[in-house]
Write an enzyme that holds these catalytic residues in place. Sequence first.
Site, PDB file in Angstrom:
ATOM      1  CG  ASP A 189      -7.352   6.784   4.938  1.00 17.41           C
ATOM      2  OD1 ASP A 189      -7.942   7.586   5.547  1.00 17.41           O
ATOM      3  OD2 ASP A 189      -7.693   5.500   4.943  1.00 17.41           O
ATOM      4  CD  GLU A 223      -4.731   3.354  10.228  1.00 15.69           C
ATOM      5  OE1 GLU A 223      -5.422   2.775  11.110  1.00 15.69           O
ATOM      6  OE2 GLU A 223      -5.323   4.043   9.289  1.00 15.69           O
ATOM      7  CD  GLU A 238     -11.075   7.631   1.931  1.00 17.26           C
ATOM      8  OE1 GLU A 238     -12.051   8.375   2.442  1.00 17.26           O
ATOM      9  OE2 GLU A 238     -11.425   7.138   0.686  1.00 17.26           O
ATOM     10  CG  HIS A 257     -18.488   6.959   6.574  1.00 17.41           C
ATOM     11  ND1 HIS A 257     -18.119   5.824   7.299  1.00 17.41           N
ATOM     12  CD2 HIS A 257     -17.035   7.441   6.260  1.00 17.41           C
ATOM     13  CE1 HIS A 257     -16.845   5.732   7.445  1.00 17.41           C
ATOM     14  NE2 HIS A 257     -16.074   6.713   6.938  1.00 17.41           N
ATOM     15  NE  ARG A 306     -15.360  11.791  -0.150  1.00 14.13           N
ATOM     16  CZ  ARG A 306     -15.503  12.826  -0.406  1.00 14.13           C
ATOM     17  NH1 ARG A 306     -16.262  13.150  -1.452  1.00 14.13           N
ATOM     18  NH2 ARG A 306     -15.175  13.837   0.348  1.00 14.13           N
ATOM     19  CG  HIS A 339     -21.381  10.169   7.986  1.00 11.73           C
ATOM     20  ND1 HIS A 339     -21.036  11.411   7.209  1.00 11.73           N
ATOM     21  CD2 HIS A 339     -20.036  10.228   8.636  1.00 11.73           C
ATOM     22  CE1 HIS A 339     -19.750  11.613   7.288  1.00 11.73           C
ATOM     23  NE2 HIS A 339     -19.114  11.083   8.131  1.00 11.73           N
TER      24      HIS A 339
END
Length: 378
Positions: free
Chosen positions: A103, A125, A139, A220, A222, A252
């Site tokens: 993604d 996936e 994503e 991590h 967003r 991260h």
Amino acid sequence: MSTHSGPQRTILTIFGTRPEAIKLFPLVHALDADDRFDSRVLVTGQHRGMLDQVLEIAGITPHDDLDVMQPDQTLDALTARLLTGIGEVMNRVQPDYVVVQGDTATAMCGALAAYYRKVPVCHVEAGLRSGDIYHPWPEEVNRKVIGSFAALHCAPTEVSQNALLRENIDPSIVHVTGNTVIDALHWITAKVEAEPALASGLADVEARFAGKKIIGMTSHRRENFGDGMRAIADAVKRIAARDDVAIIFPVHLNPNVRAVMNDELAGMDNVALLEPLDYPHFARLLDISHLMLTDSGGVQEEAPALGKPVLVMRETTERPEGVDAGTARLVGTDADTIVTEVTRLLDDPAAYAAMAQAHNPFGDGHSAQRIADLLAPN
């Protein structure tokens, strides 16, 4: 290895981030070992150091490397550089098939560049859906873009297969293959067992926290930047007040994560803030942890393979199979909820056992070969 005598099929496998590299190196290994294929690898460098670590441990030397990342790069600038850079490589390689995973911006741009050239796309996936275009962002839309025109959808589970069928994808091009992340985890676990020095870098922190229940942690996303990160940090502080618990947290590199976590958690006796771990050390962290606290997608798949409960600090997940199977639980980013759910797993052996012993729905370690067979010329 196949003893194929016909023409080879040129496969261009494209990835750019550490998670993509982990999930695609088993497939690259399978393609490289199979004489039905001329296997080519293009990396974009969407992650740099973390990507290179996986390439090195997996023994993969890319044929092309775009090295696209720049400081403070916007998503649209990144997308433009990816699309044109990948397109130039495709013009030169002339692949018969393009493989992308998951993604990321790299996957979406790789698929789109292939579509512009009428080259069929294999989506590894495929079919993960949260149902919310802003969670995870961007994503969810990247996945949907790829899914709208891929020629071969390699769905990790029946849930993801059914998601694609609901979107009116032709059933004949949707295949349940399992998730290659389980192939990768089995491979790296065996490699570390044979070469313990590959993951010896955690020895000091393991000694420091001897006798404590270790919580492995990653964060991590967003959508958690800002208030979500601060709430997560607050929950960790409260959990770390227990003297029987230790938290190992590879932080991260994104400054939106680092600034908050370093401000809130640095110097705590029961919290180890580490630099990002390479793949062997991350596999070791999974192995020594009592449970995982994460907002990552991949950890939801990997931890159950080692019998580790996963608490997911997100409001939605595109991997509901883990929740349905009982290996994962959504806890969001509310500090009180996180503390309550972690405490329950620490203090209630029956609740812990119910998650730790649940069946892992994500694969059996043979996904890469299934995908290679689907890519083979007839």
